[in-house]
Design a protein around this motif. Structure first.
Motif, PDB file in Angstrom:
ATOM      1  N   ASP A   9      22.102 -51.289  31.790  1.00 44.32           N
ATOM      2  CA  ASP A   9      22.020 -51.666  33.210  1.00 44.32           C
ATOM      3  C   ASP A   9      23.394 -51.714  33.862  1.00 44.32           C
ATOM      4  O   ASP A   9      23.583 -51.240  34.983  1.00 44.32           O
ATOM      5  CB  ASP A   9      21.328 -53.021  33.364  1.00 44.32           C
ATOM      6  N   LEU A  10      24.365 -52.283  33.154  1.00 42.23           N
ATOM      7  CA  LEU A  10      25.724 -52.331  33.690  1.00 42.23           C
ATOM      8  C   LEU A  10      26.326 -50.936  33.820  1.00 42.23           C
ATOM      9  O   LEU A  10      27.038 -50.643  34.784  1.00 42.23           O
ATOM     10  CB  LEU A  10      26.600 -53.217  32.805  1.00 42.23           C
ATOM     11  N   ALA A  11      26.035 -50.060  32.872  1.00 40.85           N
ATOM     12  CA  ALA A  11      26.550 -48.691  32.941  1.00 40.85           C
ATOM     13  C   ALA A  11      25.946 -47.933  34.111  1.00 40.85           C
ATOM     14  O   ALA A  11      26.640 -47.179  34.801  1.00 40.85           O
ATOM     15  CB  ALA A  11      26.268 -47.961  31.632  1.00 40.85           C
ATOM     16  N   MET A  12      24.662 -48.130  34.362  1.00 41.37           N
ATOM     17  CA  MET A  12      24.019 -47.471  35.502  1.00 41.37           C
ATOM     18  C   MET A  12      24.627 -47.948  36.818  1.00 41.37           C
ATOM     19  O   MET A  12      24.887 -47.148  37.720  1.00 41.37           O
ATOM     20  CB  MET A  12      22.511 -47.727  35.504  1.00 41.37           C
ATOM     21  N   GLN A  13      24.862 -49.243  36.935  1.00 38.50           N
ATOM     22  CA  GLN A  13      25.487 -49.773  38.150  1.00 38.50           C
ATOM     23  C   GLN A  13      26.907 -49.237  38.296  1.00 38.50           C
ATOM     24  O   GLN A  13      27.345 -48.901  39.398  1.00 38.50           O
ATOM     25  CB  GLN A  13      25.494 -51.300  38.130  1.00 38.50           C
ATOM     26  N   TYR A  14      27.618 -49.120  37.180  1.00 40.09           N
ATOM     27  CA  TYR A  14      28.968 -48.566  37.180  1.00 40.09           C
ATOM     28  C   TYR A  14      28.939 -47.111  37.659  1.00 40.09           C
ATOM     29  O   TYR A  14      29.764 -46.693  38.471  1.00 40.09           O
ATOM     30  CB  TYR A  14      29.542 -48.675  35.779  1.00 40.09           C
ATOM     31  N   GLY A  15      27.956 -46.337  37.184  1.00 35.28           N
ATOM     32  CA  GLY A  15      27.813 -44.948  37.616  1.00 35.28           C
ATOM     33  C   GLY A  15      27.517 -44.846  39.106  1.00 35.28           C
ATOM     34  O   GLY A  15      28.049 -43.977  39.798  1.00 35.28           O
ATOM     35  N   LYS A  16      26.654 -45.734  39.605  1.00 31.47           N
ATOM     36  CA  LYS A  16      26.353 -45.743  41.042  1.00 31.47           C
ATOM     37  C   LYS A  16      27.606 -46.058  41.850  1.00 31.47           C
ATOM     38  O   LYS A  16      27.848 -45.462  42.902  1.00 31.47           O
ATOM     39  CB  LYS A  16      25.271 -46.765  41.348  1.00 31.47           C
ATOM     40  N   ASP A  17      28.417 -47.005  41.363  1.00 29.77           N
ATOM     41  CA  ASP A  17      29.656 -47.350  42.059  1.00 29.77           C
ATOM     42  C   ASP A  17      30.639 -46.186  42.060  1.00 29.77           C
ATOM     43  O   ASP A  17      31.358 -45.977  43.038  1.00 29.77           O
ATOM     44  CB  ASP A  17      30.297 -48.586  41.417  1.00 29.77           C
ATOM     45  N   ILE A  18      30.669 -45.404  40.987  1.00 27.09           N
ATOM     46  CA  ILE A  18      31.546 -44.230  40.928  1.00 27.09           C
ATOM     47  C   ILE A  18      31.082 -43.188  41.940  1.00 27.09           C
ATOM     48  O   ILE A  18      31.894 -42.621  42.683  1.00 27.09           O
ATOM     49  CB  ILE A  18      31.584 -43.644  39.503  1.00 27.09           C
ATOM     50  N   VAL A  19      29.778 -42.924  41.996  1.00 22.73           N
ATOM     51  CA  VAL A  19      29.239 -41.945  42.939  1.00 22.73           C
ATOM     52  C   VAL A  19      29.498 -42.391  44.372  1.00 22.73           C
ATOM     53  O   VAL A  19      29.854 -41.579  45.238  1.00 22.73           O
ATOM     54  CB  VAL A  19      27.726 -41.727  42.694  1.00 22.73           C
ATOM     55  N   ASP A  20      29.354 -43.687  44.659  1.00 23.18           N
ATOM     56  CA  ASP A  20      29.574 -44.214  45.995  1.00 23.18           C
ATOM     57  C   ASP A  20      31.058 -44.265  46.368  1.00 23.18           C
ATOM     58  O   ASP A  20      31.402 -44.487  47.529  1.00 23.18           O
ATOM     59  CB  ASP A  20      28.982 -45.612  46.128  1.00 23.18           C
ATOM     60  N   GLY A  21      31.956 -44.110  45.404  1.00 27.94           N
ATOM     61  CA  GLY A  21      33.386 -44.159  45.677  1.00 27.94           C
ATOM     62  C   GLY A  21      33.958 -45.563  45.666  1.00 27.94           C
ATOM     63  O   GLY A  21      35.096 -45.775  46.085  1.00 27.94           O
ATOM     64  N   LYS A  22      33.215 -46.539  45.171  1.00 20.63           N
ATOM     65  CA  LYS A  22      33.702 -47.924  45.113  1.00 20.63           C
ATOM     66  C   LYS A  22      34.656 -48.142  43.959  1.00 20.63           C
ATOM     67  O   LYS A  22      35.473 -49.050  43.989  1.00 20.63           O
ATOM     68  CB  LYS A  22      32.540 -48.892  44.962  1.00 20.63           C
ATOM     69  N   VAL A  23      34.546 -47.314  42.913  1.00 22.62           N
ATOM     70  CA  VAL A  23      35.347 -47.474  41.701  1.00 22.62           C
ATOM     71  C   VAL A  23      36.041 -46.155  41.388  1.00 22.62           C
ATOM     72  O   VAL A  23      35.441 -45.095  41.455  1.00 22.62           O
ATOM     73  CB  VAL A  23      34.448 -47.865  40.494  1.00 22.62           C
TER      74      VAL A  23
END
Length: 90
Positions: free
Chosen positions: A71-85
């Motif tokens: 779950d944390l990895a999926m959220q991390y991936g979403k943040d990367i796609v969104d440009g937050k990370v």
């Protein structure tokens, strides 16, 4: 091993986790169970073969179940796609 997969903003996110053992990678050592995870981000278009992989780094506490790590990895991936990370590729 289960590899979770979702589509998010024209990207395919796949995440998997593995257990990290305590001292010296000994599976019988005492201590809490800790998991690490990796997220793979690929484009949905079939002609684009630029998949990227990122390792999750946990700053505070490590997840104690494989599901929490995914779950944390999926959220991390979403943040990367969104440009937050801004993350470094593996």
């Amino acid at each position: 091993m289960t590899i979770a997969s979702i589509e998010y903003k024209e990207h395919e996110l796949r995440a998997y986790s593995h257990q990290e053992f305590a001292l010296h990678r000994d599976p019988y050592a005492k201590g809490p169970r800790q998991f690490s995870s990796v997220v793979r981000i690929g484009a949905i278009q079939p002609n684009e073969a630029t998949a990227r992989r990122y390792a999750m780094s946990f700053a505070t506490a490590h997840p104690t179940t494989a599901i929490d790590a995914i779950d944390l990895a999926m959220q991390y991936g979403k943040d990367i796609v969104d440009g937050k990370v801004q993350a470094n590729k593996l």
